[in-house]
Design an enzyme around this catalytic site. Structure first.
Site, PDB file in Angstrom:
ATOM      1  N   HIS A 120      -2.734   1.046   1.379  1.00  0.00           N
ATOM      2  CA  HIS A 120      -3.856   1.853   1.867  1.00  0.00           C
ATOM      3  C   HIS A 120      -4.413   1.225   3.142  1.00  0.00           C
ATOM      4  O   HIS A 120      -4.609   0.010   3.215  1.00  0.00           O
ATOM      5  CB  HIS A 120      -4.975   1.926   0.823  1.00  0.00           C
ATOM      6  CG  HIS A 120      -4.531   2.463  -0.505  1.00  0.00           C
ATOM      7  ND1 HIS A 120      -3.882   1.674  -1.430  1.00  0.00           N
ATOM      8  CD2 HIS A 120      -4.640   3.692  -1.062  1.00  0.00           C
ATOM      9  CE1 HIS A 120      -3.614   2.404  -2.498  1.00  0.00           C
ATOM     10  NE2 HIS A 120      -4.059   3.628  -2.303  1.00  0.00           N
ATOM     11  N   LYS A 147       3.563   4.916  -2.442  1.00  0.00           N
ATOM     12  CA  LYS A 147       2.317   5.579  -2.077  1.00  0.00           C
ATOM     13  C   LYS A 147       1.820   4.944  -0.780  1.00  0.00           C
ATOM     14  O   LYS A 147       1.564   3.735  -0.737  1.00  0.00           O
ATOM     15  CB  LYS A 147       1.265   5.429  -3.178  1.00  0.00           C
ATOM     16  CG  LYS A 147      -0.062   6.123  -2.858  1.00  0.00           C
ATOM     17  CD  LYS A 147      -1.112   5.832  -3.923  1.00  0.00           C
ATOM     18  CE  LYS A 147      -2.439   6.497  -3.574  1.00  0.00           C
ATOM     19  NZ  LYS A 147      -3.531   6.055  -4.478  1.00  0.00           N
TER      20      LYS A 147
END
Length: 234
Positions: A120, A147
């Protein structure tokens, strides 16, 4: 599929919110263990035994928006317990020490969970070569799903992230990639059309766990409309 991210203060609140997510048409629930403070194996077992939907467990690192403040061994321990006990997915950050990642990989393999290796960026979207390098390292780390979530400061940065999907396809690596922030809201839907196995939503406005999350009811309605048969005139 839609995964509703939940960051609640108690197991009871998590289960109540999971019930609401299931009633609202969610397919998965992400359990943010870091919101519980000091989660233990008993909490994991309770959640797995009572939740109405498959669960994604994460215990988010503070460097990537999480609230866990203990040592890394303690952060990963409940994820290992979840992987061994029936979780659908466990999510570990790419930044995590390699030995701890390997232990979670082994637990996921033995327990039948799928491993999400995540990254992230709450500041920006890096250049394409940096994004490709992150994806390559996620693949090398044994991810079942990568992700990769960044912050889009412009439409161009949002598009840049979506161009990563063909790269993931060449690696035969399922990818969940979208952008946070106002410019990234549409990428949370577009990612599904590009091959993401699921996207993330908030249960309702005001309960977001990341900037730009779309409320479940809104996202469910959009997807249902897109998937509904269309009457055409000839």
């Amino acid at each position: 599929m839609i995964c509703v991210a939940l960051a609640e203060r108690s197991v009871r609140d998590l289960l109540e919110a999971a019930d609401r997510a299931a009633a609202g048409g969610a397919d998965l629930v992400e359990v943010r263990l870091d919101a519980l403070g000091a989660p233990g194996p008993a909490d994991v077992e309770t959640l797995l035994g009572a939740a109405p939907l498959p669960l994604v467990f994460t215990n988010r690192h503070p460097g990537e928006g999480g609230a866990f403040r203990g040592p890394e061994e303690a952060r990963v321990a409940p994820l290992i317990a979840a992987a061994r006990s029936g979780a659908a997915y466990v999510d570990i950050e790419l930044r995590t020490e390699a030995g701890l990642r390997r232990r979670l990989r082994e637990a996921a393999t033995s327990g039948g969970a799928r491993l999400i290796v995540s990254h992230h960026d709450f500041a920006a979207t890096p250049p394409p070569e940096t994004l490709r390098d992150i994806l390559a390292r996620q693949h090398a780390a044994g991810a079942d799903v990568a992700k990769l979530v960044t912050t889009a400061r412009s439409p161009e940065e949002a598009r840049r992230l979506l161009f990563l999907y063909p790269e993931a396809e060449t690696r035969d690596l399922p990818l969940v990639a979208f952008a946070m922030g106002p410019f990234g809201r549409t990428t949370r839907l577009a990612c599904l059309a590009l091959g993401a196995p699921f996207t993330y939503a908030t249960l309702e406005a005001g309960r977001e766990t990341a900037p730009g999350q779309v409320p479940l009811a809104e996202l469910r309605d959009i997807l249902d409309r897109l998937q509904a048969p269309q009457n055409t005139r000839r």
